[in-house]
Design a protein around this motif. Structure first.
Motif, PDB file in Angstrom:
ATOM      1  N   THR A   1       0.829  -1.207   0.000  1.00 57.93           N
ATOM      2  CA  THR A   1       0.000   0.000   0.000  1.00 57.93           C
ATOM      3  C   THR A   1       0.867   1.262   0.000  1.00 57.93           C
ATOM      4  O   THR A   1       0.554   2.240  -0.676  1.00 57.93           O
ATOM      5  CB  THR A   1      -0.960  -0.016   1.210  1.00 57.93           C
ATOM      6  OG1 THR A   1      -1.847  -1.126   1.070  1.00 57.93           O
ATOM      7  CG2 THR A   1      -1.778   1.269   1.298  1.00 57.93           C
TER       8      THR A   1
ATOM      9  N   ASP B   1      -6.249  -1.068  -4.969  1.00 57.04           N
ATOM     10  CA  ASP B   1      -5.614  -1.610  -3.765  1.00 57.04           C
ATOM     11  C   ASP B   1      -6.608  -2.524  -3.053  1.00 57.04           C
ATOM     12  O   ASP B   1      -7.619  -2.063  -2.530  1.00 57.04           O
ATOM     13  CB  ASP B   1      -5.168  -0.477  -2.839  1.00 57.04           C
ATOM     14  CG  ASP B   1      -4.309  -0.992  -1.678  1.00 57.04           C
ATOM     15  OD1 ASP B   1      -3.947  -2.187  -1.679  1.00 57.04           O
ATOM     16  OD2 ASP B   1      -4.010  -0.196  -0.764  1.00 57.04           O
ATOM     17  N   GLU B   2      -6.328  -3.798  -3.065  1.00 53.06           N
ATOM     18  CA  GLU B   2      -7.167  -4.826  -2.449  1.00 53.06           C
ATOM     19  C   GLU B   2      -8.650  -4.697  -2.817  1.00 53.06           C
ATOM     20  O   GLU B   2      -9.511  -4.537  -1.945  1.00 53.06           O
ATOM     21  CB  GLU B   2      -6.987  -4.814  -0.927  1.00 53.06           C
ATOM     22  CG  GLU B   2      -5.539  -5.093  -0.536  1.00 53.06           C
ATOM     23  CD  GLU B   2      -5.402  -5.919   0.743  1.00 53.06           C
ATOM     24  OE1 GLU B   2      -6.352  -6.636   1.095  1.00 53.06           O
ATOM     25  OE2 GLU B   2      -4.344  -5.832   1.364  1.00 53.06           O
TER      26      GLU B   2
HETATM   27 MG   LIG Z   1      -2.087  -2.806   2.143  1.00 51.68          MG
END
Ligand SMILES: [Mg+2]
Ligand SMILES: Nc1ncnc2c1ncn2[C@@H]1O[C@H](COP(=O)(O)OP(=O)(O)O)[C@@H](O)[C@H]1O
Length: 266
Positions: A50, A180-181
C-alpha cells in the motif's frame, strides 16, 4: 504476455524509498508497468504494497527515487495531477454519493471526468438528462448493475459497491487503473463477479492490482510482483514466482533449504 508483445512503458519507479521513522516501508524499489498489462503486486501484510501504491499515486512523496508516467517525471506532482494524466485509483473515487442512486453516481462520475460542470449543475440538471445515455447504460450492463440501477448506494452490498466504484473509475477512461485490495472483505461469489467484470477490460485497459491473497487473483493476472519487507523479491509469471525460492521462503514460509527451488523469476 511475452516481451515482444509488451506495450509502451506507462509507469516506472526507480529506486523509490519511503521511511516511517526507523522503518523502511519501501526500500529502493524499481518497477515497470507497460500499457495493457494486467499486473499484480502481492505480499504478506506489512510488505509495503500500500505504501508503494501511495507513492505511485502521489499520496506520499518518496524519500528517495523517482516515479515516471509515460516517461515524464511525476515524482513531485499531486494525486489530482496524476489523475488528470490518466492514473486512476479506485480508492479516491470511493467518494460515492451514498444517498444517490447507482445510476446517478455513474452519471456524475462520467461528467466530472469529461465536462467541467459545477457540482450544483451536475446534481440539478445532468443526472436526469443523462440516465439513458448509451455509455451509462453500457457500463451498467458490463458491471451487472442494471438490477440495482435505481438503488441508493448506501443500500448496496459490499460486492455491488465495489463493482460500482470500479465502474465509476472506468467511466473516467483512465490510462491505468490501480486497485488496492479490490477483493478485500468480499464473499466468494462477489469476488467472482468483480473479477468477471474486470476481465472484460483485459486487453484494452492497463490494470495494476494490489492483493494480499495470491490465490484469488492467480488466474486473472498476467504478471506478478512479490513484495517482502519493502523490497521486490520476485517479478514475472505466476508459475515462475511460485517456484522462486525467496517467495517460497518469505511469502509461503516454506523451508526451501532442502529443494533449492528453481527460481526462474527475476
Ligand atoms: Mg495494504
Ligand atoms: N502512515 C504510516 N505510518 C507509520 N508506519 C506505516 C504507515 N503506513 C504503513 N506503515 C508501516 O509500513 C509497513 C508497510 O505497510 P503497508 O504498505 O501498509 O503494507 P501492506 O500494504 O503490504 O500490508 C508496515 O510495517 C506498516 O506498519
Amino acid at each position: 504476455m511475452s516481451t515482444t508483445e509488451l506495450g509502451a512503458e506507462i509507469i516506472k519507479a526507480v529506486g523509490v524509498t519511503k521511511r516511517f521513522g526507523e522503518l523502511v516501508a519501501v526500500d529502493r524499489v524499481d518497477y515497470l508497468l507497460h500499457e495493457n498489462e494486467v499486473a499484480g503486486i502481492i505480499g504478506s501484510n506489512g510488505a509495503g504494497k500500500t505504501t508503494f501504491f501511495n507513492l505511485v499515486t502521489g499520496y506520499y512523496p518518496p524519500d528517495a527515487g523517482a516515479i515516471y508516467y509515460k516517461g515524464e517525471d511525476v515524482t513531485r506532482t499531486t494525486p489530482e495531477q496524476r489523475v488528470a494524466l490518466g492514473m486512476m485509483r479506485t480508492f479516491q473515487l470511493t467518494s460515492t454519493f451514498d444517498n444517490l442512486s447507482v445510476i446517478d453516481n455513474l452519471v456524475l462520475s462520467f461528467f466530472r471526468a469529461h465536462k467541467p460542470h459545477s457540482l450544483f449543475d451536475l446534481f440539478v440538471n445532468t443526472c436526469k438528462r443523462h440516465r439513458k445515455d448509451e455509455k451509462i447504460q453500457a457500463i451498467l450492463a458490463t458491471f451487472e448493475l442494471q438490477d440495482v440501477a435505481g438503488r441508493e448506494v448506501r443500500n448496496l452490498s459490499l460486492g455491488e459497491k465495489r463493482r460500482l466504484e470500479i465502474a465509476m473509475a472506468i467511466l473516467a477512461e483512465p490510462k491505468v487503473l490501480m486497485l488496492d485490495e479490490p477483493l478485500a472483505g468480499l464473499a466468494e461469489n462477489e469476488i467472482k463477479a468483480v473479477l468477471g467484470v474486470l476481465r472484460r477490460h483485459i486487453g484494452r485497459q492497463t490494470i495494476l492490482i494490489v492483493e494480499h491473497k495470491i490465490s484469488q487473483v492467480e488466474d486473472f493476472l498476467q504478471r506478478l510482483t512479490v513484495m517482502h519487507e519493502g523490497r521486490i523479491i520476485a517479478d514475472g509469471g505466476y508459475e515462475e514466482c511460485l517456484r522462486n525460492p525467496e517467495v517460497r521462503r518469505s511469502y509461503w514460509q516454506i523451508d526451501v533449504s532442502a529443494d533449492g527451488g528453481a527460481g526462474a523469476c527475476a
